[in-house]
Design an enzyme around this catalytic site. Sequence first.
Site, PDB file in Angstrom:
ATOM      1  N   LYS A  68     -51.731  -2.971 -27.921  1.00 22.50           N
ATOM      2  CA  LYS A  68     -50.198  -2.406 -27.899  1.00 22.50           C
ATOM      3  C   LYS A  68     -50.278  -1.278 -29.185  1.00 22.50           C
ATOM      4  CE  LYS A  68     -45.643  -3.828 -28.813  1.00 22.50           C
ATOM      5  NZ  LYS A  68     -44.419  -4.948 -28.554  1.00 22.50           N
ATOM      6  N   SER A 143     -40.974  -5.183 -25.294  1.00 22.16           N
ATOM      7  CA  SER A 143     -41.372  -3.839 -25.670  1.00 22.16           C
ATOM      8  C   SER A 143     -42.828  -3.632 -25.279  1.00 22.16           C
ATOM      9  CB  SER A 143     -41.204  -3.518 -27.098  1.00 22.16           C
ATOM     10  OG  SER A 143     -42.008  -4.423 -27.805  1.00 22.16           O
ATOM     11  N   SER A 167     -41.001  -9.870 -26.474  1.00 21.12           N
ATOM     12  CA  SER A 167     -41.708  -8.781 -26.169  1.00 21.12           C
ATOM     13  C   SER A 167     -43.003  -8.923 -25.460  1.00 21.12           C
ATOM     14  CB  SER A 167     -41.644  -7.651 -27.369  1.00 21.12           C
ATOM     15  OG  SER A 167     -40.549  -6.883 -27.262  1.00 21.12           O
TER      16      SER A 167
HETATM   17  N1  GLN Z   1     -36.091  -6.999 -26.584  1.00 20.73           N
HETATM   18  C1  GLN Z   1     -35.863  -7.289 -28.094  1.00 20.73           C
HETATM   19  C2  GLN Z   1     -35.352  -6.206 -28.911  1.00 20.73           C
HETATM   20  O1  GLN Z   1     -35.196  -5.080 -28.409  1.00 20.73           O
HETATM   21  C3  GLN Z   1     -37.135  -7.889 -28.484  1.00 20.73           C
HETATM   22  C4  GLN Z   1     -38.134  -6.985 -28.901  1.00 20.73           C
HETATM   23  C5  GLN Z   1     -39.592  -7.497 -29.345  1.00 20.73           C
HETATM   24  O2  GLN Z   1     -39.624  -8.747 -28.926  1.00 20.73           O
HETATM   25  N2  GLN Z   1     -40.269  -6.912 -29.719  1.00 20.73           N
HETATM   26  O3  GLN Z   1     -35.312  -6.309 -30.051  1.00 20.73           O
END
Ligand code: GLN
Length: 475
Positions: A68, A143, A167
């Site tokens: 990532k 994400s 994410s």
């Molecule tokens: N979807 C969640 C957010 O927008 C989690 C994102 C994540 O785990 N980095 O914060």
Amino acid sequence: MSDALSLTAAEAAARVRAGDLDPAELWHGYRERAAADDLNSYTWVAANGGPPAVDREAPLGGVPLAVKDLFCTEGVPSQAGSRILEGYRPPYTATAVARLTGAGAPLLGKTNQDEFAMGSSTENSAYGPTLNPWDRSRVPGGSSGGSAAAVAAGRAPWAIGTDTGGSIRQPAALCGIVGLKPTYGAVSRYGMIAFASSLDQAGPLTRDVTDAGLLFGAMAGQDPCDSTSVGLPAPVELPSRTDLRGVRLGVPEELTGEGIEPGVLASFRETLDRARELGAVVESCRLPHAPYGISAYYLIAPAEASSNLARYDGVRYGFRAEGVDDLLRMYTETREQGFGTEVKRRIMLGTYALSSGYYDAYYGRAQKVRTLISRDFHAAWERFDFIATPTSPGVAFELGAKTADPLAMYLNDYCTVPMPLAGIPAISIPSGLSEGLPVGFQLAGPAFSENGLLDAAYALERSIGFRDAPWRTAA
Ligand code: GLN
């Protein structure tokens, strides 16, 4: 070659070690696929030079790794999906990445993500959205959507991502692969571009549970560069369990009812039946404060983000607004132009929640809710080994379907935020299809129960026999 590319990473590593597979060939095969990727899963792919020298005996056998974007990687663009980090090439490498490359998994490329890991669809990337390999009109989740799409499509044998509120698990679910969010502190956060430091945790996105165990074992462990990292109580073992005899699974009413799509619930219930057939005791339970997870998370995570993102001022990293000669205006213009809408929204939310007049009412209150959620899990562990829920309330949605409605987007995290708030590990495995799209089944366990979680997930994976993933047939 395409035969070798349809192996799981653990199978490929075993063949390399046995001398049956040339790691250079594996490298070139994946590099070509990554370079030709048309899902926008990669933001950078390793150059077509000679493959990195690989020790055939190394535990990860030369099987290349997609990473990532937010993991700092020396000399390689590390932009966290943000324009404000455009062109940033860190002078050092994140511990997790250094451990994995050191264990024999050379860096294949950096994967697309929501900006600073804020999002559930990878549509918040400054570098364009990633497409879901199951249906290109749909999101891969987020994400860590680039990592999930690359693995699902067979354009990476395995990948790592980060999970703050879901994410790793949610994109794994939406792409039909396995995602493990480890216990907070199990993997070093050193060199991970921070979103919300008390929640962020790195983990694997893989084709199967064995690969997840192999990758997790090689990245975990105490690191002097991250004072919140801790050594695991026992070495990571590759899963081998084929039944669930004596395993007690709790099914929280709060996370398995309203708001979950019928097709997702159907697949979830089928998987519970399988668990019973394998010998598990499955009972309903309560996590009374879990429904408040989203509210608490969307105060705590933005609060921490507003502080973490204060460092992007146009002086130290990447992008700087041009044509401004006043220092203060240069800061504000850089942030205005460099951050996307969702990041700005979170900075404002977080700054507000932390302001002196509202601190107790918002941030303080959210921290109390966090404690209550953690206590709910502690109470559950007196009766259960693991908690089971669907990973995501729905299957992959159409691109653009939720971009105008942040609250609808946040609800994707309904079943995944309670675990990071409590610091506990959870894994998502594909449990079947609904409307032709993959559904994820989530198991969560007490802190440092990864070995048990991997074992239980492995037994279920074998029973489910999910065979549809695009990577199996990718050319
Ligand atoms: N979807 C969640 C957010 O927008 C989690 C994102 C994540 O785990 N980095 O914060």
